[in-house]
Design a protein around this motif. Structure first.
Motif, mmCIF file in Angstrom:
data_model
loop_
_atom_site.group_PDB
_atom_site.id
_atom_site.type_symbol
_atom_site.label_atom_id
_atom_site.label_comp_id
_atom_site.label_asym_id
_atom_site.label_seq_id
_atom_site.Cartn_x
_atom_site.Cartn_y
_atom_site.Cartn_z
ATOM 1 N N SER A 310 0.857 -1.201 -0.166
ATOM 2 C CA SER A 310 0.136 0.041 -0.214
ATOM 3 C C SER A 310 0.826 1.240 0.076
ATOM 4 O O SER A 310 2.167 1.138 0.044
ATOM 5 N N VAL A 311 0.249 2.533 -0.081
ATOM 6 C CA VAL A 311 0.723 3.775 0.158
ATOM 7 C C VAL A 311 0.504 4.246 1.286
ATOM 8 O O VAL A 311 -0.749 4.501 1.429
ATOM 9 N N ILE A 312 1.397 4.708 2.398
ATOM 10 C CA ILE A 312 0.752 5.148 3.471
ATOM 11 C C ILE A 312 0.149 6.717 3.451
ATOM 12 O O ILE A 312 0.956 7.439 2.508
ATOM 13 N N PRO A 313 -0.839 7.188 4.006
ATOM 14 C CA PRO A 313 -1.366 8.341 3.745
ATOM 15 C C PRO A 313 -0.544 9.541 4.765
ATOM 16 O O PRO A 313 -1.170 9.843 5.682
ATOM 17 N N ILE A 314 0.688 9.913 4.325
ATOM 18 C CA ILE A 314 1.576 10.540 5.169
ATOM 19 C C ILE A 314 1.032 11.770 5.682
ATOM 20 O O ILE A 314 1.134 12.431 6.739
ATOM 21 N N ALA A 315 0.433 12.592 4.516
ATOM 22 C CA ALA A 315 -0.096 13.682 4.684
ATOM 23 C C ALA A 315 -1.141 13.920 5.850
ATOM 24 O O ALA A 315 -1.254 14.765 6.710
ATOM 25 N N VAL A 347 6.897 11.002 -4.685
ATOM 26 C CA VAL A 347 6.379 10.419 -5.977
ATOM 27 C C VAL A 347 5.022 9.486 -5.390
ATOM 28 O O VAL A 347 4.070 9.582 -5.743
ATOM 29 N N SER A 348 5.352 9.006 -4.376
ATOM 30 C CA SER A 348 4.295 7.868 -3.774
ATOM 31 C C SER A 348 3.324 8.703 -3.308
ATOM 32 O O SER A 348 2.074 8.143 -3.520
ATOM 33 N N SER A 349 3.305 9.861 -2.579
ATOM 34 C CA SER A 349 2.194 10.879 -2.519
ATOM 35 C C SER A 349 1.290 11.087 -3.617
ATOM 36 O O SER A 349 0.180 11.066 -3.449
ATOM 37 N N ARG A 350 2.015 11.340 -4.540
ATOM 38 C CA ARG A 350 1.302 11.818 -5.691
ATOM 39 C C ARG A 350 0.491 10.721 -6.277
ATOM 40 O O ARG A 350 -0.573 10.953 -7.057
ATOM 41 N N MET A 351 1.048 9.509 -6.243
ATOM 42 C CA MET A 351 0.501 8.278 -6.985
ATOM 43 C C MET A 351 -0.763 7.902 -6.059
ATOM 44 O O MET A 351 -2.048 7.570 -6.515
ATOM 45 N N LEU A 352 -0.783 8.147 -4.730
ATOM 46 C CA LEU A 352 -1.750 7.804 -3.805
ATOM 47 C C LEU A 352 -2.809 9.003 -4.160
ATOM 48 O O LEU A 352 -3.931 8.316 -4.243
ATOM 49 N N GLU A 353 -2.678 10.127 -4.228
ATOM 50 C CA GLU A 353 -3.602 11.169 -4.628
ATOM 51 C C GLU A 353 -4.305 10.836 -6.059
ATOM 52 O O GLU A 353 -5.278 11.044 -6.059
ATOM 53 N N ASP A 354 -3.408 10.550 -6.759
ATOM 54 C CA ASP A 354 -3.959 10.515 -8.443
ATOM 55 C C ASP A 354 -4.715 9.067 -8.503
ATOM 56 O O ASP A 354 -5.258 8.758 -9.325
ATOM 57 N N GLY A 355 -3.875 8.090 -7.780
ATOM 58 C CA GLY A 355 -4.514 6.454 -8.177
ATOM 59 C C GLY A 355 -4.138 5.997 -9.211
ATOM 60 O O GLY A 355 -3.184 6.655 -10.050
ATOM 61 N N VAL A 356 -4.228 4.733 -9.304
ATOM 62 C CA VAL A 356 -3.188 4.094 -10.183
ATOM 63 C C VAL A 356 -3.986 3.039 -11.137
ATOM 64 O O VAL A 356 -3.413 2.511 -12.332
ATOM 65 N N PRO A 361 -12.846 6.062 -12.876
ATOM 66 C CA PRO A 361 -12.745 7.445 -13.494
ATOM 67 C C PRO A 361 -11.885 7.927 -12.454
ATOM 68 O O PRO A 361 -11.508 7.899 -11.255
ATOM 69 N N ALA A 362 -11.327 9.242 -13.013
ATOM 70 C CA ALA A 362 -10.275 10.034 -12.269
ATOM 71 C C ALA A 362 -10.805 10.428 -11.024
ATOM 72 O O ALA A 362 -10.085 10.439 -10.031
ATOM 73 N N ALA A 363 -12.201 10.828 -11.145
ATOM 74 C CA ALA A 363 -12.511 11.178 -9.546
ATOM 75 C C ALA A 363 -12.684 10.216 -8.392
ATOM 76 O O ALA A 363 -12.678 10.489 -7.252
ATOM 77 N N LYS A 364 -12.561 8.928 -8.945
ATOM 78 C CA LYS A 364 -12.402 7.823 -7.875
ATOM 79 C C LYS A 364 -11.404 6.985 -7.782
ATOM 80 O O LYS A 364 -11.027 6.053 -6.822
ATOM 81 N N ARG A 365 -10.180 7.441 -8.410
ATOM 82 C CA ARG A 365 -8.821 6.578 -8.742
ATOM 83 C C ARG A 365 -8.341 6.883 -7.488
ATOM 84 O O ARG A 365 -7.244 6.144 -7.113
ATOM 85 N N GLY A 366 -8.019 7.873 -6.960
ATOM 86 C CA GLY A 366 -7.187 8.205 -5.843
ATOM 87 C C GLY A 366 -7.788 8.595 -4.493
ATOM 88 O O GLY A 366 -9.040 8.586 -4.312
ATOM 89 N N VAL A 367 -6.739 9.249 -3.572
ATOM 90 C CA VAL A 367 -7.197 9.471 -2.325
ATOM 91 C C VAL A 367 -6.920 11.026 -2.148
ATOM 92 O O VAL A 367 -5.691 11.401 -2.281
#
Length: 456
Positions: A310-315, A347-356, A361-367
């Motif tokens: 997983s990617v930790i939600p560090i923010a 990088v990891s934080s942006r992947m978590l926000e944008d999703g993979v 759909p983009a709006a549901k892809r990330g956190v």
């Protein structure tokens, strides 16, 4: 005029806050005999020219060359020191197989002190060369080899926080690599604590004993309880792994019917000097417990990409008031560089926000609201690490230790792409953070002592 042990003249970057980098342009940094920043003098201060006149020709005056900059030394909150011997291997395996096929056999070799000395001396030198002035180390179950690592940190000038690892559960650990029994594990830990505290009396930059249950799956309840009591008795730092991946997180839930964080807290292992590695599966209640107890997260973004599932939600966790620093997690992390991990944290934080998953759909892809900036990654690498350890390190401020790295951006073999003589200083900072290689780190100082320099 006040006499100083060292004076440095140059431009520095340090964290003003988690999101703001302060630029100290052509400042004087006055270091006392204890290796502490006693005074910082701006060009506009009345003392500035007087100090320059008094010290500029002295041997203890250090003027940075054109294109050189000061950064605080990095703080690494999670290193498996013996695993330096296996770095760069087997990172495509699942965690369980990686541990049992590679890691435990390697760590078992540290009963041989000659082998341990060879690995640990190279490790500490390599970390210093990468700008890491303070490191929080897991050693092995071997008391003598763990003490040897502390001695090597002391001799080489690195601020080392070292833990003799406890793995006492015969059901969960291999026969060839574990503590003899629970009583021996606790007795060895106490003897180790006392020996390191004695060593610290003659170590300028400090060495510290760390109570170190490897993680809940490796330890019996009796050992976990005893380690919590030892940490309280001697007021030591504590380190372990917490909710790293699916396997560990689910194992603890099955064993205790609660999350890792609350189980560790029940044994007295979450407190102001505690650092828990990974923490990818913490929920908001866990994070609030961390903030309440003063427990920090050792964020290991490269290692997490290999093994944490997983990617930790560090923010989000930092916003909740949890102290956070960075860790390389050698050797589950593939590099000894905190620079590399700061970059990966972004990088990891942006992947978590944008999703993979592009099927969503983009709006549901990330956190949402998960990304961090390079400023925040720099903060975690320096000031955040110091706060996590409750030590006055990681900032270029008065009353903090003089732990610094001197970065050369004009080195012919590793020149940074700076072509404008009037380049914005913040842009230079960003280029340093994203592009620095070990060759650019010309000198490293810990507690006012030069511990590394490069001639080429």
């Amino acid at each position: 005029m006040k006499q100083y042990m060292q004076i440095f003249h140059g431009t520095a970057f340090t964290s003003k806050s988690a999101k703001e980098v302060e630029q100290l342009v052509d400042y004087l940094f006055c270091i006392n005999e204890d290796g502490i920043i006693e005074k910082i003098v701006a060009p506009s201060d009345s003392e500035y020219e007087k100090l320059l006149d008094a010290y500029s020709e002295a041997e203890n005056f250090h003027r940075l060359a054109d294109g050189q900059y000061l950064l605080p030394g990095f703080v690494d909150l999670h290193v498996h020191a013996p695993q330096w011997a296996q770095s760069g291997t087997a990172l495509d395996l699942p965690l369980y197989d990686w541990l049992n096929t590679y890691t435990f056999p390697v760590e078992s070799k540290f009963s041989d002190l000659d082998y341990a000395k060879k690995v640990y001396e190279d490790l500490v030198s390599t970390f210093l060369a990468n700008g890491t002035t303070t490191a929080l180390y897991f050693a092995t179950v071997h008391k003598e080899a763990s003490l040897l690592l502390a001695k090597i940190c002391s001799e080489k000038g690195q601020r080392g926080l070292v833990g003799k690892v406890v793995m006492d559960d015969p059901e969960q650990n291999p026969d060839y690599y574990r503590d003899q029994d629970t009583q021996t594990a606790l007795a060895d830990t106490e003897e180790f604590i006392l020996a390191v505290k004695d060593l610290a009396k003659s170590t300028k930059q400090g060495v510290y004993p760390v109570v170190t249950p490897r993680f809940i799956p490796s330890c019996t309840d009796e050992a976990l309880k005893g380690l919590g009591e030892l940490a309280a008795k001697y007021d030591t730092h504590i380190q372990s792994h917490c909710s790293e991946g699916d396997w560990e997180h689910n194992y603890v839930q099955d064993r205790f019917q609660k999350n890792d964080a609350f189980a560790l807290n029940d044994f007295g292992l979450l407190r102001d000097k505690s650092v828990m590695a990974h923490c990818n599966f913490l929920d908001d209640n866990d994070a609030e417990l961390f903030a309440k107890t003063g427990t920090a997260i050792g964020h290991c973004p490269i290692s997490n990409a290999y093994f944490a599932n997983s990617v930790i939600p560090i923010a989000r966790f930092h916003k909740k008031g949890v102290d956070i620093g960075l860790g390389t997690d050698i050797s589950a992390g593939s590099t000894p560089s905190i620079f590399d991990n700061a970059r990966q944290a972004v990088v990891s934080s942006r992947m978590l926000e944008d999703g993979v998953n592009t099927a969503l759909p983009a709006a549901k892809r990330g956190v949402p609201n998960s990304r961090i900036t390079i400023n925040e990654a720099f903060y975690f690498a320096t000031a955040g690490g110091g706060e996590s350890l409750s030590l006055p390190i990681g900032r270029l401020e008065e009353n903090y230790a003089w732990d610094v790295q001197i970065i050369d951006t004009k080195l012919s073999t590793a020149k940074l792409p700076i072509f404008n003589a009037n380049e914005d200083l913040y842009d230079i900072f960003q280029k340093i953070m994203y592009l620095t290689r070990p060759e650019n780190i010309r000198e490293v100082w810990v507690q006012g002592e030069r511990v590394h320099s490069r001639a080429n």
